[in-house]
Structures are given as C-alpha cells and as structure tokens.
Design a protein around this motif. Structure first.
Motif, mmCIF file in Angstrom:
data_model
loop_
_atom_site.group_PDB
_atom_site.id
_atom_site.type_symbol
_atom_site.label_atom_id
_atom_site.label_comp_id
_atom_site.label_asym_id
_atom_site.label_seq_id
_atom_site.Cartn_x
_atom_site.Cartn_y
_atom_site.Cartn_z
ATOM 1 N N LEU A 152 32.712 42.544 48.178
ATOM 2 C CA LEU A 152 33.709 43.044 47.235
ATOM 3 C C LEU A 152 34.290 44.385 47.669
ATOM 4 O O LEU A 152 35.308 44.837 47.131
ATOM 5 C CB LEU A 152 33.092 43.202 45.837
ATOM 6 C CG LEU A 152 32.797 41.930 45.047
ATOM 7 C CD1 LEU A 152 32.081 42.290 43.743
ATOM 8 C CD2 LEU A 152 34.070 41.157 44.749
ATOM 9 N N LEU A 181 33.110 52.191 37.070
ATOM 10 C CA LEU A 181 33.798 51.481 38.149
ATOM 11 C C LEU A 181 34.504 52.455 39.086
ATOM 12 O O LEU A 181 34.482 52.281 40.310
ATOM 13 C CB LEU A 181 34.789 50.486 37.563
ATOM 14 C CG LEU A 181 34.178 49.248 36.913
ATOM 15 C CD1 LEU A 181 35.214 48.509 36.066
ATOM 16 C CD2 LEU A 181 33.586 48.315 37.972
ATOM 17 N N PRO A 216 31.753 44.373 32.161
ATOM 18 C CA PRO A 216 31.173 44.855 33.420
ATOM 19 C C PRO A 216 30.631 46.271 33.278
ATOM 20 O O PRO A 216 31.049 47.024 32.392
ATOM 21 C CB PRO A 216 32.369 44.816 34.391
ATOM 22 C CG PRO A 216 33.581 44.870 33.528
ATOM 23 C CD PRO A 216 33.213 44.177 32.246
ATOM 24 N N LEU A 233 42.643 47.276 35.884
ATOM 25 C CA LEU A 233 41.388 46.701 35.382
ATOM 26 C C LEU A 233 41.516 46.180 33.954
ATOM 27 O O LEU A 233 40.782 45.280 33.552
ATOM 28 C CB LEU A 233 40.280 47.757 35.438
ATOM 29 C CG LEU A 233 39.724 48.096 36.814
ATOM 30 C CD1 LEU A 233 38.839 49.325 36.743
ATOM 31 C CD2 LEU A 233 38.939 46.904 37.372
ATOM 32 N N ARG A 239 30.700 36.543 32.854
ATOM 33 C CA ARG A 239 31.496 37.170 31.796
ATOM 34 C C ARG A 239 32.403 36.185 31.073
ATOM 35 O O ARG A 239 32.914 36.489 29.999
ATOM 36 C CB ARG A 239 32.312 38.331 32.386
ATOM 37 C CG ARG A 239 31.492 39.588 32.611
ATOM 38 C CD ARG A 239 32.350 40.745 33.088
ATOM 39 N NE ARG A 239 32.819 40.550 34.452
ATOM 40 C CZ ARG A 239 32.125 40.896 35.533
ATOM 41 N NH1 ARG A 239 30.935 41.436 35.403
ATOM 42 N NH2 ARG A 239 32.623 40.711 36.732
ATOM 43 N N THR A 258 25.776 37.351 38.321
ATOM 44 C CA THR A 258 26.717 36.275 38.046
ATOM 45 C C THR A 258 26.492 35.104 38.997
ATOM 46 O O THR A 258 26.428 35.270 40.216
ATOM 47 C CB THR A 258 28.159 36.779 38.203
ATOM 48 O OG1 THR A 258 28.381 37.828 37.264
ATOM 49 C CG2 THR A 258 29.149 35.660 37.943
ATOM 50 N N ARG A 295 39.920 40.953 30.683
ATOM 51 C CA ARG A 295 39.551 39.573 30.370
ATOM 52 C C ARG A 295 38.187 39.510 29.696
ATOM 53 O O ARG A 295 37.996 38.752 28.734
ATOM 54 C CB ARG A 295 39.552 38.733 31.641
ATOM 55 C CG ARG A 295 39.340 37.249 31.399
ATOM 56 C CD ARG A 295 39.547 36.448 32.662
ATOM 57 N NE ARG A 295 39.452 35.019 32.402
ATOM 58 C CZ ARG A 295 39.647 34.076 33.319
ATOM 59 N NH1 ARG A 295 39.974 34.433 34.549
ATOM 60 N NH2 ARG A 295 39.536 32.811 33.011
ATOM 61 N N LEU A 314 38.304 44.678 43.954
ATOM 62 C CA LEU A 314 38.406 44.720 42.496
ATOM 63 C C LEU A 314 39.849 44.843 42.031
ATOM 64 O O LEU A 314 40.171 44.513 40.893
ATOM 65 C CB LEU A 314 37.600 45.907 41.941
ATOM 66 C CG LEU A 314 36.082 45.857 42.104
ATOM 67 C CD1 LEU A 314 35.465 47.123 41.540
ATOM 68 C CD2 LEU A 314 35.511 44.625 41.424
ATOM 69 N N ALA A 357 42.403 40.592 34.238
ATOM 70 C CA ALA A 357 41.676 41.467 35.151
ATOM 71 C C ALA A 357 40.209 41.601 34.735
ATOM 72 O O ALA A 357 39.786 41.117 33.680
ATOM 73 C CB ALA A 357 42.348 42.833 35.220
ATOM 74 N N LEU A 358 39.443 42.303 35.553
ATOM 75 C CA LEU A 358 37.993 42.382 35.403
ATOM 76 C C LEU A 358 37.552 42.828 34.018
ATOM 77 O O LEU A 358 36.732 42.173 33.362
ATOM 78 C CB LEU A 358 37.440 43.346 36.463
ATOM 79 C CG LEU A 358 35.934 43.597 36.447
ATOM 80 C CD1 LEU A 358 35.183 42.332 36.826
ATOM 81 C CD2 LEU A 358 35.578 44.739 37.397
#
Length: 281
Positions: free
Chosen positions: A227, A124, A15, A154, A92, A37, A163, A138, A159-160
């Motif tokens: 979000l 972020l 991200p 994170l 992702r 996405t 992962r 998030l 997690a964002l």
C-alpha cells in the motif's frame, strides 16, 4: 469436503480505530480466529454481482441457489480452520451488508471499531508522513499534494474513510442494529480487559483467562508495503492510550468534528462502548 461448523462474527468500522488491535487480542484465545481485512468481502461482492439481475448467470439461478452459494462461500473460505470454533472476519464493508449477514448468519454479531474522525485523519496522515520517499496507494495520484487534498480525498463517498463512515451510519440506524456493537478506540486502549469482557458477553462466549495486555502481537509488513504505508497494521506490544497533539491544521481538524453519531443513541438499537470525548486542541 467436510462441513465447517464454526460460528461467524464480524469486525468492521472505521480505519485506524482499533480493529487490528481488537483482532490481535481476540486471537490470543486459541478458540478464535481473527486477523486483518480478509478477501472474503471482495469475493462476496463479486459473486453477488455475478448473480444479480442483468447478468447471464442470474437467468439460470433460483433464489435459494444464491443463498446456498453465498453461504458456501463463507464456509469454504475458512475451511482450513477446522480447529477454530469461532471466526471473526474483518472488513469495513460488513456494516453496509448487515441484511445479508443477518440472512446468512442470524446469530452473528458485528463489532464496529470507531474513533472521532479528526483523529482517524490524523493517524492516517502520520503514517503518510512517516513514508516520505514515495506516494501511497491510499490516495489517487491527483490527491497526494497537501494534507488538505489528502484528507478531502479520504472522506469521499467511495474513499477509505467516507465509505466506512457511511456504511457504519447505515448499520447504526438499520433494522439489524441490535446485532451491532460499536467500540471506541480510546475506551479499548484505556481499559482493554473491561471492553474485551463486554465483547465476550455480547457474542455469548465464555471469558478466556489467558489474555495478555502487556504482550500483544500483530504486524503485516508485506501488505502495508504494498500500500505504500509501512506500519499501518503494526500493533504495539502493550495496550495503552497515548495522548498526543494533532498534526492536522486547526481548521482542518475542526472541519470534521461532530461526526461521532454513535454517541447519539436515539433512534438506534445498536450497543455502544464509548468513553468521554477527547479534547483535540
């Protein structure tokens, strides 16, 4: 239903690393579809789960049916884009599903956008601080407190960031890595035409002369507001690299340095477009 004859490629990676910018540039070519996405990845995972051993559905299906159903799902999802010969789907999760993509689309390429992890976290965190009047989705409710808890959350395995990083590393060293092109954000933003030409070569498409790097358009305000992080997918009109000081505490920035495994090419068949390492402090 008419068969969809488009060629599929995929955008993945970390991200805050240029995937939205890349999509905005690619979609300037009228032959291409590219966006943020999509829901295709979630649908593929859901259907695969339903067809996996242990479910009632699996007992009624043969192996070739699973392949046909998943292949049909890809084509049906983009059935409405008959005028786009080339489809770039963004998610992702695709780097962790390389064997599936290879089986369903043997000629497909995966473009993974990357950035040094401390700068991913910095980007972020900036978005979070620009939205101070509410919590963001998030993070879980217990991880909203400080920059330390947010960054640690994170980087969790599911997690964002964590992962996405793990999935990319899996793809980078996997058997299908020869279909993977890693593109660093700094390089894309500094030399967009050069990088885009290399991407065209990688996917085997003729260069499109109409790309305009001074007038790039993309925004998804409703998605970002849902979000709780406005501006997450907004692309500046002019493609350029903007150097800045990190807002992360120095110890936190340093903790996540050195995770740029894509700069170590030994043991990987992947292709990499990377610039020089940027000094954070």
């Amino acid at each position: 239903m008419t068969s969809h004859a488009s060629i599929f490629h995929f955008i993945s990676g970390l991200p805050r690393s240029g995937s939205t910018l890349l999509s905005a540039l690619l979609r300037q070519n009228p032959r291409f579809h590219a966006s943020m996405t999509s829901g295709l990845g979630a649908l593929v995972n859901g259907v695969t789960q339903m067809m996996s051993p242990g479910s009632e559905v699996a007992l009624t299906m043969a192996g070739e049916q699973r392949q046909d159903i998943l292949s049909g799902l890809f084509h049906s999802y983009y059935q409405h884009l008959q005028d786009k010969p080339v489809i770039f789907d963004t998610n992702r999760m695709w780097t962790s599903r390389m064997p599936l993509l290879k089986a369903l689309h043997p000629k497909a390429k995966v473009i993974a956008c990357v950035r040094d992890i401390p700068w991913v976290m910095d980007s972020l965190e900036r978005r979070v601080r620009e939205n101070p009047y509410h919590f963001t989705r998030l993070f879980g409710p217990m991880n909203q407190g400080t920059v330390y808890s947010r960054v640690e959350a994170l980087m969790g395995h599911e997690a964002l960031v964590g992962r996405a990083w793990s999935g990319l590393k899996e793809a980078f060293y996997g058997d299908e890595a020869d279909a993977l092109l890693v593109v660093e954000y700094e390089y894309l933003s500094r030399m967009p035409e050069k990088v885009l030409r290399l991407i065209y070569d990688f996917i085997g498409e003729p260069w499109f002369e109409g790309h305009d790097f001074e007038n790039v358009e993309f925004d998804a305000p409703e998605f970002d507001e849902a979000l709780g992080v406005s501006g997450l997918h907004k692309v500046r009109p002019k493609v350029e690299f903007q150097s800045r000081r990190s807002i992360l505490p120095p110890d936190l920035f340093k903790k996540f340095e050195g995770m740029d495994f894509w700069r170590e090419m030994a043991g990987s068949k992947a292709f990499v477009i990377a610039g020089k390492r940027e000094e954070g402090r």
